[in-house]
Design a protein around this motif. Structure first.
Motif, PDB file in Angstrom:
ATOM      1  N   ASP A 186       0.825  -1.209   0.000  1.00 43.38           N
ATOM      2  CA  ASP A 186       0.000   0.000   0.000  1.00 43.38           C
ATOM      3  C   ASP A 186       0.859   1.258   0.000  1.00 43.38           C
ATOM      4  OD1 ASP A 186      -2.257  -1.532  -0.003  1.00 43.38           O
ATOM      5  OD2 ASP A 186      -2.728  -1.254   2.120  1.00 43.38           O
ATOM      6  N   ALA A 187       1.936   1.267   0.811  1.00 39.19           N
ATOM      7  CA  ALA A 187       2.786   2.452   0.900  1.00 39.19           C
ATOM      8  C   ALA A 187       3.462   2.744  -0.431  1.00 39.19           C
ATOM      9  CB  ALA A 187       3.833   2.267   2.001  1.00 39.19           C
ATOM     10  N   ALA A 188       4.013   1.706  -1.067  1.00 35.95           N
ATOM     11  CA  ALA A 188       4.688   1.894  -2.349  1.00 35.95           C
ATOM     12  C   ALA A 188       3.714   2.359  -3.423  1.00 35.95           C
ATOM     13  CB  ALA A 188       5.377   0.597  -2.771  1.00 35.95           C
ATOM     14  N   GLU A 189       2.494   1.810  -3.417  1.00 38.88           N
ATOM     15  CA  GLU A 189       1.504   2.203  -4.409  1.00 38.88           C
ATOM     16  C   GLU A 189       0.953   3.599  -4.124  1.00 38.88           C
ATOM     17  OE1 GLU A 189      -1.384  -0.917  -4.455  1.00 38.88           O
ATOM     18  OE2 GLU A 189      -0.140  -2.253  -5.704  1.00 38.88           O
ATOM     19  N   SER A 190       0.796   3.953  -2.857  1.00 43.22           N
ATOM     20  CA  SER A 190       0.277   5.278  -2.512  1.00 43.22           C
ATOM     21  C   SER A 190       1.222   6.376  -2.985  1.00 43.22           C
ATOM     22  CB  SER A 190       0.075   5.387  -0.994  1.00 43.22           C
ATOM     23  OG  SER A 190      -0.961   4.535  -0.558  1.00 43.22           O
ATOM     24  N   LEU A 191       2.527   6.171  -2.785  1.00 45.45           N
ATOM     25  CA  LEU A 191       3.523   7.166  -3.184  1.00 45.45           C
ATOM     26  C   LEU A 191       4.053   6.920  -4.593  1.00 45.45           C
ATOM     27  CD1 LEU A 191       5.516   7.527   0.167  1.00 45.45           C
ATOM     28  CD2 LEU A 191       3.659   8.964  -0.699  1.00 45.45           C
TER      29      LEU A 191
END
Length: 351
Positions: A82-87
Motif C-alpha cells: 500500500d505504501a509503495a503504491e500510494s507514493l
C-alpha cells in the motif's frame, strides 16, 4: 488483514507521480535540492559509499531477519504494498523484520534500498500506526534520503576506527554532525510521507506518543502531551536554549514530542488538504535544477519564521543576527550588484 482493514485501505487516496518535493519539509528541501541539482553528486556519493559492499548488507538482512512477503508477515506485507503504491514508487522496496527490542525502523541501501523494522516497534504499535511507520520509511526512499542515511551509517562505523587519529576524528565529526543535522530535518519530511500513506493523524499521533514513552492511550491526555512540545519550544532561559543545542547535537532523530507537534500542525494545514485533493507537484513536472534557489530560500524562510515566532531567547538572538546580516548583505548587493541606487538607499527606500 481483516475485511474492515482491507476496505479502509481501498478508500485511501493515492498520489500518482507525486514528487517528494510536494510534501518535503522546507528545511529538508533546501538540503535535498542541493544534492539533486549538483551534476554528478549522486555518483560521487556512491563512489564514497562504495568502500563498503552493499550486497553484504543485504545478505546480512537475508540471513538474520525475516523478509516480509505474502507468506511471511502478510499483514505487514500489505502495508508495504500500500505504501509503495500510494507514493507511486517505481520499484517496491523489500522489507525485513529484525529481532531487536528497541523500537526502530530505517531505510538503507543505494542501488536497491530496503526497509528494516525491529520487533520492538512491530510488537508495540497497532496496525494503523505501523502503516505510518512503513509509509515514513517508504517516503525516505522516494526522497532519496536512504543514500545519505547509508553514508551516515557507514561514516559512524568508520569514526569508531579512527578515533586515535585526532585530525581524522575531528574531520569525521564535522561531516557526521552536518549529516545528523540534515537527517533530523529529513525525519520531519518522512513523517509527512507516513501521514500521506496512512491519512490518519490520530494513528500518527499514537506512534509518536509510544516513541515518547506512552504504553496506553488511556493513560495519556492529548492536550497535556501537546503542551509539552509548546513548553519545550517556548523556553525563556538562554541556558535552556544552549542545553537544547548540546542535547540534539549527536541525535539522528528529533524528539518524539516535538515531532508529534510538527506533524499535527501539518495535518491541519491547507497544504496537506490540497495534496489529498490531488493538487500537488508531480515528478514529471519537477525541475529541481532550475528551482534549487527557490528551495534554498524556502528553507531559509522556514528557519527565519521558526526563529521569529519562537520565544526561545537563543532563537531570538539568531533571528536578530540573521536579519541584520541579511539586511546588510542586501544593501551591499543593491549598491554593487545593479539593484537599488545609492541615492535610494540614503532615502530609506533600499532593502
Amino acid at each position: 488483514m481483516s475485511e474492515n482493514e482491507v476496505e479502509r485501505s481501498s478508500t485511501r487516496v493515492r498520489f500518482p507521480g507525486i514528487s517528494p518535493r510536494a510534501y518535503e519539509h522546507p528545511a529538508d528541501r533546501g538540503a535535498m535540492a542541493t544534492l539533486r541539482a549538483v551534476p554528478g553528486i549522486a555518483s560521487v556519493l556512491k563512489a564514497v559509499a562504495g568502500m563498503w559492499n552493499e550486497r553484504a548488507e543485504r545478505l546480512y538482512a537475508v540471513a538474520s531477519a525475516i523478509r516480509v512477503g505474502e507468506k511471511q508477515y502478510p499483514k505487514i506485507n500489505q502495508l508495504r504494498v500500500d505504501a509503495a503504491e500510494s507514493l507511486d514508487l517505481d520499484t517496491m522496496p523489500e522489507l525485513y523484520i529484525a529481532r531487536d527490542p528497541r523500537a526502530n525502523g530505517y531505510a538503507i541501501g543505494i542501488d536497491k534500498p530496503f526497509i528494516v523494522l525491529t520487533t520492538g516497534i512491530v510488537e508495540s504499535l497497532d496496525l494503523d500506526s505501523l502503516r505510518c511507520v512503513v509509509g515514513h520509511e517508504t517516503g525516505h526512499i522516494l526522497s532519496g534520503h536512504n543514500v545519505l542515511r547509508t553514508l551516515l551509517m557507514r561514516l559512524l562505523r568508520l569514526q569508531a576506527t579512527v578515533q586515535w587519529v585526532p585530525i581524522g576524528a575531528l574531520g569525521l565529526r564535522a561531516v557526521i554532525a552536518a549529516l545528523l543535522e540534515w537527517f533530523r530535518k529529513a525525519e520531519l519530511t518522512a513523517d509527512r510521507a507516513g501521514l500521506l500513506v496512512s491519512q490518519d493523524p490520530a494513528a500518527a499521533l499514537r506512534q509518536h506518543v509510544y516513541m515518547a514513552g506512552g504504553t496506553s492511550m488511556s493513560d495519556i491526555d492529548i492536550p497535556e502531551f501537546m503542551n509539552q512540545a509548546k513548553e519545550y519550544e517556548e523556553v525563556d532561559d538562554i541556558r535552556d536554549s544552549i542545553l537544547k543545542l548540546m542535547t540534539v547535537e549527536g541525535m539522528s532523530h528529533p524528539f518524539a514530542v516535538v515531532r508529534a507537534a510538527q506533524l499535527q500542525r501539518w495535518a491541519a494545514s491547507e497544504e496537506y488538504r490540497a495534496i489529498l485533493a490531488g493538487d500537488y507537484l508531480r515528478r514529471a513536472d519537477d525541475t529541481p535544477s532550475s528551482s534549487m534557489m527557490d528551495d534554498v530560500r524556502a528553507a531559509g524562510r522556514s528557519y527565519k519564521d521558526s526563529w521569529s515566532n519562537s520565544t526561545d531567547p537563543l532563537a531570538q538572538v539568531l533571528s536578530d543576527v540573521g536579519e541584520a546580516v541579511s539586511g546588510a548583505a542586501g544593501k551591499v548587493f543593491n549598491r554593487f550588484g545593479g539593484g537599488q541606487s545609492t541615492r535610494d538607499d540614503s532615502n530609506g527606500n533600499g532593502d
